[in-house]
Scaffold this active site. Structure first.
Site, PDB file in Angstrom:
ATOM      1  NE  ARG A  22       9.643  -2.032   0.810  1.00 38.10           N
ATOM      2  CZ  ARG A  22       9.533  -1.439  -0.377  1.00 38.10           C
ATOM      3  NH1 ARG A  22       8.339  -1.238  -0.894  1.00 38.10           N
ATOM      4  NH2 ARG A  22      10.609  -1.050  -1.031  1.00 38.10           N
ATOM      5  CB  VAL A  23       1.695  -0.040   4.874  1.00 38.10           C
ATOM      6  CG1 VAL A  23       0.266  -0.470   5.134  1.00 38.10           C
ATOM      7  CG2 VAL A  23       2.233   0.730   6.071  1.00 38.10           C
TER       8      VAL A  23
ATOM      9  CE  LYS B 140      14.255   9.572   7.882  1.00 32.66           C
ATOM     10  NZ  LYS B 140      14.551  10.353   9.070  1.00 32.66           N
ATOM     11  CG  PHE B 141      12.280   4.046   9.986  1.00 31.79           C
ATOM     12  CD1 PHE B 141      12.049   5.371  10.318  1.00 31.79           C
ATOM     13  CD2 PHE B 141      13.585   3.588   9.949  1.00 31.79           C
ATOM     14  CE1 PHE B 141      13.098   6.209  10.643  1.00 31.79           C
ATOM     15  CE2 PHE B 141      14.648   4.427  10.273  1.00 31.79           C
ATOM     16  CZ  PHE B 141      14.399   5.742  10.618  1.00 31.79           C
TER      17      PHE B 141
ATOM     18  CB  THR C 272       8.501  19.419   6.204  1.00 32.57           C
ATOM     19  OG1 THR C 272       8.130  20.781   6.226  1.00 32.57           O
ATOM     20  CG2 THR C 272       7.386  18.584   6.828  1.00 32.57           C
TER      21      THR C 272
ATOM     22  CG  LEU D 232      -2.043  -1.023   1.243  1.00 36.91           C
ATOM     23  CD1 LEU D 232      -2.752  -1.036   2.581  1.00 36.91           C
ATOM     24  CD2 LEU D 232      -3.030  -0.750   0.118  1.00 36.91           C
ATOM     25  N   GLY D 233       2.055   1.127   0.563  1.00 36.91           N
ATOM     26  CA  GLY D 233       2.915   2.312   0.591  1.00 36.91           C
ATOM     27  C   GLY D 233       4.146   2.060   1.437  1.00 36.91           C
TER      28      GLY D 233
ATOM     29  CE  LYS E 173       4.349   2.420   9.986  1.00 40.47           C
ATOM     30  NZ  LYS E 173       3.884   3.573  10.768  1.00 40.47           N
TER      31      LYS E 173
ATOM     32  CG  ASP F  28       5.182  14.537  12.430  1.00 38.36           C
ATOM     33  OD1 ASP F  28       5.747  13.517  12.040  1.00 38.36           O
ATOM     34  OD2 ASP F  28       5.331  15.655  11.895  1.00 38.36           O
TER      35      ASP F  28
ATOM     36  CG  ASN G 201       2.295  11.996   9.786  1.00 34.06           C
ATOM     37  OD1 ASN G 201       2.833  11.179   9.044  1.00 34.06           O
ATOM     38  ND2 ASN G 201       2.975  12.767  10.609  1.00 34.06           N
TER      39      ASN G 201
HETATM   40  C1  LIG Z   1      -2.375   3.643  -0.609  1.00 27.29           C
HETATM   41  C2  LIG Z   1      -3.813   3.319  -0.535  1.00 27.29           C
HETATM   42  N1  LIG Z   1      -4.622   3.375  -1.601  1.00 27.29           N
HETATM   43  N2  LIG Z   1      -5.837   3.047  -1.164  1.00 27.29           N
HETATM   44  C3  LIG Z   1      -6.991   2.987  -2.055  1.00 27.29           C
HETATM   45  C4  LIG Z   1      -5.817   2.791   0.169  1.00 27.29           C
HETATM   46  C5  LIG Z   1      -4.518   2.955   0.574  1.00 27.29           C
HETATM   47  C6  LIG Z   1      -4.058   2.793   1.943  1.00 27.29           C
HETATM   48  N3  LIG Z   1      -2.801   3.037   2.403  1.00 27.29           N
HETATM   49  C7  LIG Z   1      -2.852   2.780   3.745  1.00 27.29           C
HETATM   50  C8  LIG Z   1      -1.885   2.867   4.755  1.00 27.29           C
HETATM   51  C9  LIG Z   1      -0.524   3.331   4.409  1.00 27.29           C
HETATM   52  C10 LIG Z   1       0.130   3.081   3.206  1.00 27.29           C
HETATM   53  N4  LIG Z   1       1.336   3.716   3.234  1.00 27.29           N
HETATM   54  N5  LIG Z   1       1.381   4.410   4.353  1.00 27.29           N
HETATM   55  C11 LIG Z   1       2.510   5.315   4.606  1.00 27.29           C
HETATM   56  C12 LIG Z   1       3.538   4.652   5.470  1.00 27.29           C
HETATM   57  C13 LIG Z   1       4.049   3.392   5.111  1.00 27.29           C
HETATM   58  C14 LIG Z   1       5.043   2.830   5.918  1.00 27.29           C
HETATM   59  C15 LIG Z   1       5.504   3.498   7.058  1.00 27.29           C
HETATM   60  C16 LIG Z   1       4.955   4.742   7.397  1.00 27.29           C
HETATM   61  C17 LIG Z   1       3.968   5.321   6.604  1.00 27.29           C
HETATM   62  C18 LIG Z   1       0.290   4.199   5.115  1.00 27.29           C
HETATM   63  C19 LIG Z   1      -2.284   2.517   6.060  1.00 27.29           C
HETATM   64 CL1  LIG Z   1      -1.161   2.570   7.378  1.00 27.29          CL
HETATM   65  C20 LIG Z   1      -3.590   2.123   6.324  1.00 27.29           C
HETATM   66  N6  LIG Z   1      -4.520   2.068   5.353  1.00 27.29           N
HETATM   67  C21 LIG Z   1      -4.150   2.390   4.084  1.00 27.29           C
HETATM   68  N7  LIG Z   1      -4.893   2.409   2.957  1.00 27.29           N
END
Ligand SMILES: Cc1nn(C)cc1-c1nc2c(-c3cnn(Cc4ccccc4)c3)c(Cl)cnc2[nH]1
Length: 287
Positions: free
Chosen positions: A28-29, A25-26, A175, A21-22, A44, A139, A144
């Site tokens: 992945r999710v 900095k530390f 930032t 999903l993303g 995560k 933050d 966030n």
């Molecule tokens: C991307 C995305 N697209 N759609 C349609 C839904 C999502 C979605 N993303 C999330 C996410 C999500 C993803 N990345 N991040 C950023 C991150 C990753 C690792 C460490 C710190 C911060 C949060 C979460 Cl936690 C929780 N729920 C999520 N949902």
């Protein structure tokens, strides 16, 4: 309905892992599904090796887990549980159906006033809940904030949150745009600050939602100078009510910033968030 994701002990085998999903900095999710309940969540994954770089990140993750697991609010991303194996730490998080708010903001450039006001009202509600528990987020910024399937905002990433009052120096990474003057002023040892730092950030967030960029955005040195003087200009096309709220939050003296209860009752918020008599009657008559 049996409460999913409640067992005391979790382990990786309990989950089917889906698409990434993303990444932050530390870590992945990943999208994940808990096998027995079919419950969808966001997993995560943090590598212990990365955290042990000694930059205090390990303490942050511990604090994130300790603080976020005890919070229950519709505008705060839930942390259902955590577990670890030899190499990794796993946080079982609520899945936010519409992803990262800042991506929506960048795509739309800026939000219309009615949408910005609804997001700020939800943020104020979440911050009131946090501050009642003497938790300072510290933050608050678009990166966030996640968005739920119904378009509601959800504060995530409690890595920087602490219990108030606090005078920890925030090792300034990332930032400065959202930091209040009392957190960036160096020199005096006693940088004591409290929940009111989140009020300043709420003001910066309101400005960025409406204008599409942060009020003190500049080179790092200039940003610091402009924050210290609350030196910002609000474009003329921003409504006078919105301008009034921003000016009442971006106040140098923390004691003089508008309290959250008054943010929620501010004319700009009431105008866009409280459904008028007619609107709610119309809605009732349609049922
Ligand atoms: C991307 C995305 N697209 N759609 C349609 C839904 C999502 C979605 N993303 C999330 C996410 C999500 C993803 N990345 N991040 C950023 C991150 C990753 C690792 C460490 C710190 C911060 C949060 C979460 Cl936690 C929780 N729920 C999520 N949902």
């Amino acid at each position: 309905v049996d409460q999913p994701l409640v067992p005391k002990q979790f382990h990786l085998g309990m989950f089917e892992i889906g698409r990434p999903l993303g990444k932050g900095k530390f870590g992945r999710v990943y999208l994940a599904r808990e096998r027995s309940s079919g419950y969808i969540c966001a997993l995560k994954v943090l590598y212990k090796s990365e955290l042990q770089q000694g930059s205090g990140v390990e303490k942050q993750v511990r604090r994130e887990i300790e603080i976020q697991s005890n919070l229950r609010h519709p505008n705060i991303l839930k942390l259902y549980g955590h577990f670890h194996d030899s190499k990794r730490i796993f946080l079982i998080l609520e899945f936010a159906g519409k992803g990262e708010l800042y991506k929506h903001l960048r795509r739309e450039n800026r939000f219309p006033e009615w949408k910005a006001a609804q997001y700020i009202a939800q943020m104020a509600s979440a911050l009131r809940y946090l501050h009642r528990k003497h938790v300072i987020h510290r933050d608050i910024k678009p990166e966030n904030i996640l968005m739920g399937i119904h378009g509601e905002v959800k504060i995530s990433d409690f890595g920087w949150s602490v219990h108030a009052p606090n005078n920890r120096r925030k090792t300034l990474c990332g930032t400065l745009d959202y930091l209040p003057p009392e957190m960036i002023k160096s020199g005096s040892k006693d940088n004591w600050y409290d929940e009111k730092v989140d009020l300043w950030s709420l003001g910066v967030l309101t400005y960025e939602f409406l204008v599409g960029e942060a009020p003190f955005e500049d080179t790092p040195i200039m940003t610091q100078k402009r924050i210290a003087r609350a030196d910002m200009t609000i474009p003329d096309w921003v409504s006078k009510e919105a301008k009034d709220l921003i000016k009442k939050l971006l106040v140098l003296d923390p004691e003089k910033r508008l309290p959250l209860e008054e943010v929620q009752n501010h004319p700009w918020i009431i105008k866009h968030c409280v459904k008028g008599e007619r609107a709610s009657n119309r809605e009732k008559s349609l049922k």
